[in-house]
Design a protein around this motif. Structure first.
Motif, PDB file in Angstrom:
ATOM      1  N   GLU A  94      45.599  38.533 -54.666  1.00 53.69           N
ATOM      2  CA  GLU A  94      45.253  37.144 -54.978  1.00 53.69           C
ATOM      3  C   GLU A  94      46.445  36.391 -55.565  1.00 53.69           C
ATOM      4  O   GLU A  94      46.740  35.255 -55.162  1.00 53.69           O
ATOM      5  CB  GLU A  94      44.084  37.101 -55.960  1.00 53.69           C
ATOM      6  N   ASP A  95      47.154  37.012 -56.490  1.00 53.55           N
ATOM      7  CA  ASP A  95      48.275  36.343 -57.136  1.00 53.55           C
ATOM      8  C   ASP A  95      49.417  36.091 -56.147  1.00 53.55           C
ATOM      9  O   ASP A  95      50.012  35.013 -56.136  1.00 53.55           O
ATOM     10  CB  ASP A  95      48.776  37.189 -58.308  1.00 53.55           C
ATOM     11  N   ARG A 134      48.657  33.152 -53.808  1.00 57.20           N
ATOM     12  CA  ARG A 134      48.854  31.854 -54.459  1.00 57.20           C
ATOM     13  C   ARG A 134      50.338  31.521 -54.584  1.00 57.20           C
ATOM     14  O   ARG A 134      50.776  30.413 -54.261  1.00 57.20           O
ATOM     15  CB  ARG A 134      48.193  31.882 -55.842  1.00 57.20           C
ATOM     16  N   GLU A 143      52.370  28.393 -52.790  1.00 65.29           N
ATOM     17  CA  GLU A 143      52.929  27.356 -53.657  1.00 65.29           C
ATOM     18  C   GLU A 143      54.423  27.181 -53.402  1.00 65.29           C
ATOM     19  O   GLU A 143      54.941  26.065 -53.433  1.00 65.29           O
ATOM     20  CB  GLU A 143      52.693  27.718 -55.130  1.00 65.29           C
ATOM     21  N   TRP A 156      42.179  34.817 -49.227  1.00 61.65           N
ATOM     22  CA  TRP A 156      43.483  35.170 -49.795  1.00 61.65           C
ATOM     23  C   TRP A 156      44.508  35.507 -48.722  1.00 61.65           C
ATOM     24  O   TRP A 156      45.702  35.537 -49.003  1.00 61.65           O
ATOM     25  CB  TRP A 156      43.332  36.366 -50.744  1.00 61.65           C
TER      26      TRP A 156
END
Length: 534
Positions: free
Chosen positions: A269-270, A273, A277, A325
């Motif tokens: 998940e991290d 992201r 970004e 994800w």
């Protein structure tokens, strides 16, 4: 820039393969690209091609496919063959594999650049990989990843940078690692299991190391995607993975299996992201073991009787799809159709159902290495049948083959069969969520070139990463819809040389522009030319 001039004709491919290898083949591209993949010459401003306004982009959604192969570096599986060979020899070997992909009309490569907490690039975090020079930490004298990217993009092959997040070494002796290895500096992160060393996924600093390694590459290199395979917690090798102390300190009363899955979830998940970004056009995909859970364990699982990634390596791939994800998932379906434990046909249907209604692309991992391995794989047409079956499921967006050496070897003629049956023409990659089509190109021109060839050029379009060239027999209207079946090339830069034009024959060429996520513009004004007679 790659300018090899080899005929597209099937006869040339057959000759190359009968010689025991797949030589490089394709339509040469002209021109260069910048870091984002956009053509480097003066771009066409938005809305410039008003003359053909209203002509739709070729609607080839059903024909679009990702066609890829894994290039494994650990142990020299595919490349480099024999660590420590000269840079020139290594480069020649690598470009030969890329030419194999082009010969097969593939459009992507999945290259292992962090196999064992090491790097195929100059990393501030980890040592140079031992698989390059034979010695971990030894500088090979060139930027390996930059070279690989340049050569892949010159052939308009999408580059998926393949990382292994937790594997440290295939040897269990920590002292054999480079002093620069994080495992040497932080032995408390490392666990011996089976015949090797692994980072403990339950330690936050381990997850941060994997994340930093990925983001270092995302920030510094023009990759198209970040790719993980099926290695999370190690596959069972007798006995339990030795993370009891970590669980006791950090488990917070959770069930141990759920805690392990949560540890992997946090990384996935991290990373998703952070990647999006940093560079929204860089995608994130995972190639898990082909069985999530058996139906006997979970009603939502597949009708199979095999190892389960959810239970055995703590990878809840189905959850990652549902949560969004991932940009793509490539399950490794390395079984034949009709297998009693894990039927390929059952699994394709199951995975297609999982991605239905999501933005996650499904591509299938194909076991090219298994061809000829046993009675179930003696028929070289088995993989061709897999692709035929895939066509029944609109959710399947393509295939990735393990691995490059097997494709090049063409054992029992299976690669020739795949090309003849499914990859006879090039294909555009499926359009991903986000992005938008660039404006059409301008100043398209076609003229005779050399020994019976045709040279097609255009002025690059603002925001375009690649271009698709379509060829129609005879003289056609300048502004007209184009059938995707007439695609002859997908390239970077501002032109091609078409060596497959027949001398004395008249053609009309149309060119479209594509962004980094493969959204396609309307065709520019078509140009008509008669191929010279040599």
């Amino acid at each position: 820039m790659w300018r090899s001039k080899i005929r597209l004709a099937a006869a040339a491919l057959t000759a190359a393969m009968s010689a025991g290898a797949l030589a490089g083949c394709g339509i040469p591209a002209l021109g260069g690209t910048d870091e984002r993949g956009a053509a480097a010459r003066a771009p066409v401003p938005p809305g410039a091609d008003a003359e053909c306004a209203g002509v739709p982009a070729p609607d080839g959604a059903k024909a679009r496919q990702l066609r890829g192969m894994w290039i494994a570096t650990v142990g020299g599986i595919d490349w480099p063959k024999g660590a420590g060979r000269s840079a020139a020899e290594q480069k020649k070997e690598f470009t030969r594999l890329l030419d194999t992909a082009r010969q097969m009309n593939m459009n992507a490569v999945f290259v292992q650049i962090r196999p064992n907490s090491d790097a195929f690039y100059d990393s501030p975090l980890e040592p140079w990989s031992q698989w390059i020079t034979g010695t971990q930490g030894k500088d090979p004298g060139y930027d390996v990843l930059a070279f690989m990217l340049k050569e892949a993009h010159a052939r308009n092959l999408e580059f998926h940078a393949w990382f292994n997040p937790y594997r440290v070494s295939r040897d269990d002796d920590l002292k054999k690692l480079s002093d620069k290895s994080p495992a040497r500096r932080h032995p408390e992160w490392v666990r011996k299991y089976g015949d090797g060393l692994w980072y403990d996924p339950g330690i936050p600093q381990v997850r941060e190391l994997a994340t930093k390694a990925v983001m270092d590459v995302v920030g510094k290199y023009d990759i198209d995607a970040v790719h993980f395979d099926d290695y999370f917690y190690p596959y069972p090798e007798g006995g339990e993975f030795p993370d009891q102390a970590t669980y006791k300190a950090r488990g917070a009363g959770m069930d141990k299996d759920d805690w392990r899955r949560r540890n992997v979830d946090l990384l996935v998940e991290d990373l998703s992201r952070r990647i999006h970004e940093a560079k929204p056009w860089v995608r994130f995909g995972i190639s898990p073991f082909g069985v999530w859970r058996n139906k006997s364990s979970d009603p939502a699982g597949s009708d199979t009787r095999a190892l389960q990634s959810y239970d055995d390596v703590y990878a809840d791939t189905r959850k990652w799809i549902k949560k969004g994800w991932l940009d793509y998932v490539t399950p490794q379906l390395y079984w034949p159709i009709g297998d009693s434990r894990a039927d390929y046909a059952e699994l394709v249907a199951w995975w297609a159902e999982q991605v239905k209604g999501t933005d996650v692309h499904l591509t299938i991992g194909q076991g090219a290495y298994r061809v000829g391995a046993d009675s179930a794989w003696k028929d070289p047409a088995e993989l061709s049948r897999h692709l035929t079956l895939n066509a029944k499921y609109p959710q399947v967006n393509g295939d990735v083959f393990f691995s490059a050496s097997d494709i090049a070897e063409n054992r029992r003629g299976f690669a020739q069969r795949l090309r003849d049956d499914h990859y006879a023409r090039p294909a555009l990659r499926p359009a991903a969520a986000g992005g938008k089509a660039p404006p059409p190109v301008q100043d398209t021109a076609a003229r005779p070139h050399g020994d019976g060839d045709v040279k097609v050029t255009w002025r690059p379009s603002e925001g375009a990463a690649a271009y698709a060239v379509y060829r129609v027999d005879g003289e056609r209207a300048a502004c007209a819809p184009v059938d995707p079946a007439h695609l002859i090339a997908a390239v970077r830069g501002g032109g091609i040389i078409d060596p497959s034009a027949e001398p004395g024959r008249t053609y009309t060429y149309y060119v479209t522009a594509l962004d980094r996520l493969h959204h396609q513009s309307a065709p520019a004004r078509g140009v008509t030319v008669t191929a010279p007679k040599g």
